[in-house]
Enzyme design. Structure first.
Site, PDB file in Angstrom:
ATOM      1  N   SER A   1     -60.332  33.580   1.493  1.00  0.00           N
ATOM      2  CA  SER A   1     -61.422  34.036   2.378  1.00  0.00           C
ATOM      3  C   SER A   1     -62.052  32.846   3.113  1.00  0.00           C
ATOM      4  O   SER A   1     -63.182  32.459   2.811  1.00  0.00           O
ATOM      5  CB  SER A   1     -62.476  34.813   1.583  1.00  0.00           C
ATOM      6  OG  SER A   1     -62.824  34.176   0.376  1.00  0.00           O
TER       7      SER A   1
ATOM      8  N   GLY B   1     -62.010  29.503  -2.107  1.00  0.00           N
ATOM      9  CA  GLY B   1     -61.584  28.106  -2.121  1.00  0.00           C
ATOM     10  C   GLY B   1     -60.189  27.977  -1.546  1.00  0.00           C
ATOM     11  O   GLY B   1     -59.518  28.970  -1.242  1.00  0.00           O
TER      12      GLY B   1
END
Length: 291
Positions: free
Chosen positions: A199, A125
């Protein structure tokens, strides 16, 4: 003087003169020279050197014999002979001539010892979405249930293992790859590994998923709007990015690609959101349902 027996020496009596020993045939007695070799047997043969290993003396094979053995081994591989060693040698990336060594204690045995199933919970997130907070709450909730966990936090890993990486796209990909490999090892050890990092790119997260067996990678998407994350701004990074002092910041001038097929979505649309413990319980319920 007592008799002395040793390699390459004869038995001597108290007088120091060579003693007689019984021959190998017909009970005959034969003299023994101080070299331990019978005079009747001719000159001494050449002796190979000795190597002392662990307090024991071992005779070394002649160099010619050693070379022949080595040549035979190399030729057997070069000739395509059935050799398990040859078939196990592999090349992975830039690493050549490597072999995977297996152990009789595997993942199933470790899981049985820990009484849990090893897996990776990958929390992704935007910055400020609550990933690290959820990871800690989840680790605490699982710990209270007797489960062994370990958190791989994005910032924490950059303090050591990935301290050589920047935030350029290629380095971010390498950062995620390394964390994915470490997470895989933790899962193989039987631990519940909680990876908490932005990520931002789907292909990198998919590559990490592909490292593990089916069902062992649980992706958790912190679906929190950018404006909420920016309002929180716990590290003050959004403010710096808006001022142009940080380049390539996810959500500002670098994209975030939301998951398309994640296992769990923890969504916040309004100003109110569930507590970290409540979100952790939702993840734990998923784990319990999947066994």
């Amino acid at each position: 003087m007592p008799a002395i027996r040793g390699p390459g020496s004869c038995m001597r009596g108290a007088s120091g003169a060579p003693r007689l020993r019984r021959g190998a045939k017909d009970g005959e007695l034969g003299s023994v020279s101080c070299s331990g070799w019978s005079a009747a047997r001719g000159p001494l043969p050449p002796r190979s050197p000795r190597l002392r290993v662990g307090g024991r003396s071992a005779r070394l094979a002649p160099v010619g014999a050693m070379e022949q053995g080595r040549t035979a081994y190399v030729n057997s591989k070069a000739d395509g002979a059935e050799g398990e060693h040859l078939h196990q040698i592999s090349t992975v990336g830039n690493s050549t001539n490597i072999k995977w060594h297996s152990c009789s204690v595997g993942k199933l045995e470790r899981q049985e010892l820990l009484r849990q199933k090893g897996c990776v919970i990958w929390i992704t997130g935007l910055s400020g979405s609550g990933k690290s907070t959820l990871a800690c709450a989840l680790s605490r909730g699982l710990h209270s249930r007797g489960k062994l966990t370990y958190i791989l936090d994005g910032d924490n890993v950059r303090h050591g293992l990935n301290s050589d990486l920047s935030f350029r796209a290629e380095d971010r990909a390498e950062n995620i790859r390394r964390i994915g490999e470490v997470a895989k090892l933790f899962a193989d050890a039987g631990l519940i590994c909680i990876a908490s990092l932005i990520s931002p790119y789907r292909k990198d997260r998919s590559a990490c998923r592909a490292m593990l067996p089916e069902g062992d990678f649980i992706e958790v998407f912190m679906d929190v709007p950018l404006q909420v994350c920016e309002a929180r701004d716990p590290k003050g990074l959004y403010k710096l990015a808006r001022a142009g002092k940080i380049k390539g910041f996810t959500g500002i001038d670098d994209p975030y690609e939301p998951p398309l097929d994640c296992e769990i979505v923890l969504q916040q649309k309004g100003p109110e959101c569930a507590s970290p413990c409540e979100m952790a319980e939702e993840v734990i319920c998923f784990l319990e349902e999947k066994g």
